[in-house]
Design a protein around this motif. Structure first.
Motif, mmCIF file in Angstrom:
data_model
loop_
_atom_site.group_PDB
_atom_site.id
_atom_site.type_symbol
_atom_site.label_atom_id
_atom_site.label_comp_id
_atom_site.label_asym_id
_atom_site.label_seq_id
_atom_site.Cartn_x
_atom_site.Cartn_y
_atom_site.Cartn_z
ATOM 1 N N ARG A 1 -10.381 10.424 -5.971
ATOM 2 C CA ARG A 1 -10.191 8.984 -6.090
ATOM 3 C C ARG A 1 -10.716 8.222 -4.874
ATOM 4 O O ARG A 1 -11.372 7.201 -4.982
ATOM 5 C CB ARG A 1 -8.703 8.702 -6.270
ATOM 6 N N PHE A 2 -10.378 8.700 -3.681
ATOM 7 C CA PHE A 2 -10.692 7.945 -2.475
ATOM 8 C C PHE A 2 -11.928 8.461 -1.759
ATOM 9 O O PHE A 2 -12.432 7.827 -0.833
ATOM 10 C CB PHE A 2 -9.514 7.979 -1.500
ATOM 11 N N LEU B 1 1.165 4.142 -2.885
ATOM 12 C CA LEU B 1 0.965 5.578 -2.675
ATOM 13 C C LEU B 1 2.184 6.374 -3.141
ATOM 14 O O LEU B 1 2.036 7.465 -3.704
ATOM 15 C CB LEU B 1 0.671 5.856 -1.196
ATOM 16 N N LEU C 1 -2.016 9.383 3.953
ATOM 17 C CA LEU C 1 -3.089 8.589 3.344
ATOM 18 C C LEU C 1 -2.948 7.090 3.581
ATOM 19 O O LEU C 1 -3.846 6.319 3.250
ATOM 20 C CB LEU C 1 -3.125 8.855 1.835
ATOM 21 N N ARG D 1 0.837 -1.195 0.000
ATOM 22 C CA ARG D 1 0.000 0.000 0.000
ATOM 23 C C ARG D 1 0.877 1.252 0.000
ATOM 24 O O ARG D 1 0.623 2.204 -0.752
ATOM 25 C CB ARG D 1 -0.883 -0.013 1.254
ATOM 26 N N HIS E 1 -5.688 5.134 5.101
ATOM 27 C CA HIS E 1 -7.004 5.329 4.476
ATOM 28 C C HIS E 1 -7.925 6.166 5.357
ATOM 29 O O HIS E 1 -9.033 5.745 5.704
ATOM 30 C CB HIS E 1 -7.678 3.989 4.170
ATOM 31 N N PRO E 2 -7.494 7.367 5.708
ATOM 32 C CA PRO E 2 -8.312 8.204 6.595
ATOM 33 C C PRO E 2 -9.582 8.702 5.900
ATOM 34 O O PRO E 2 -9.582 8.915 4.688
ATOM 35 C CB PRO E 2 -7.386 9.382 6.916
#
Ligand code: ADP
Ligand code: ADP
Length: 228
Positions: free
Chosen positions: A194-195, A129, A160, A125, A163-164
């Motif tokens: 995106r997230f 990123l 990030l 991950r 995944h906040p």
């Protein structure tokens, strides 16, 4: 879906002393998933104070702050820290990277703080990123070897990696030249789209603020909201 709600939030510094100062006078606002919101306002208007409250780094004097629907005023320190680590990513003007650590380890730091040795999927991950912020080839380099703009990209990847639901940024481009600032700000826009994380960014740059769907302004500890 609401990420953040503030109700009549007040902050008094040094209460009960001659230096008592009410800095926030009753702030009401909310932020939903997917919103990109700029927080502007003159120096001394209370922006950092507000960001510290929202980031659960400091407690309000009165009012309530809901994060992911949960009231936070009554939380004990441990629960507050857990919620902060789970829900919020931070980017500061000065990125606070650990200079002697590798870029990859800096990005992994929030996960290591949370659970010790990172799992293989977390390393993946973090690498993913780093690629997203354009630093694929830099994972093994020491943070201190990177330029200011590159270090701020690392700080964004680090913010990030958990995944906040909420990304808070305090003058993230204040220390960068305007071209580098544009590129860094573009990352906020991209990750926001995106997230779907809510992004609240303090900026003095009107150009960058204008690029956000929503702008709110603090003046003397009161919030003025403009509809986009
Ligand atoms: P901004 O980020 O908009 O410049 P701040 O939130 O930093 O505003 O500061 C708002 C006011 O609160 C200022 O008058 C500042 O001096 C005061 N202040 C900020 N932090 C503290 C603190 N930890 N203790 C006492 N006063 C503070
Ligand atoms: P994982 O990283 O957990 O192995 P993914 O990276 O595929 O899985 O992401 C899982 C979900 O989390 C996706 O729906 C994606 O939109 C979201 N997501 C991925 N990265 C981030 C991030 N940095 N911040 C917030 N949400 C993210």
């Amino acid at each position: 879906e609401e990420v953040l709600r503030l109700e009549a939030l007040r902050k008094v510094y040094k209460p009960g002393t001659p230096l008592e100062q009410e800095v926030l006078h009753g702030i009401d606002m909310h932020l939903c998933r997917g919103e990109l919101c700029a927080l502007v306002g003159p120096s001394g208007s209370g922006k950092s104070t507000l960001l510290n409250l929202i980031g659960l780094l400091d407690a309000p004097t009165a009012g309530e702050l809901y994060l992911l629907g949960r009231p936070t005023r009554g939380l004990q320190d441990a629960a507050r820290t857990r919620l902060r680590n789970e829900a919020i990513g931070f980017v500061f003007q000065f990125h606070h990277l650990i200079p002697a650590f590798s870029v990859l380890d800096n990005v992994l730091m929030p996960l290591m703080i949370r659970q010790g040795r990172p799992a293989a999927e977390h390393v993946e991950r973090a690498r993913g990123l780093l690629a997203e912020v354009g630093l694929e080839g830099f994972a093994a380099r020491k943070a201190s070897e990177l330029s200011g703009g590159q270090q701020q990209r690392v700080a964004i990847a680090r913010a990030l990696v958990t995944h906040p639901a909420l990304l808070l940024a305090d003058e993230p481009t204040g220390n960068l030249d305007s071209r580098t600032a544009d590129a860094v700000f573009e990352l906020f826009r991209r990750f926001n789209a995106r997230f779907g994380c809510a992004v609240l960014v303090v900026t003095h740059d009107p150009r960058l603020a204008a690029g956000c769907q929503r702008q709110i302004e603090l003046v003397d500890g009161r919030l003025i909201t403009y509809k986009a």
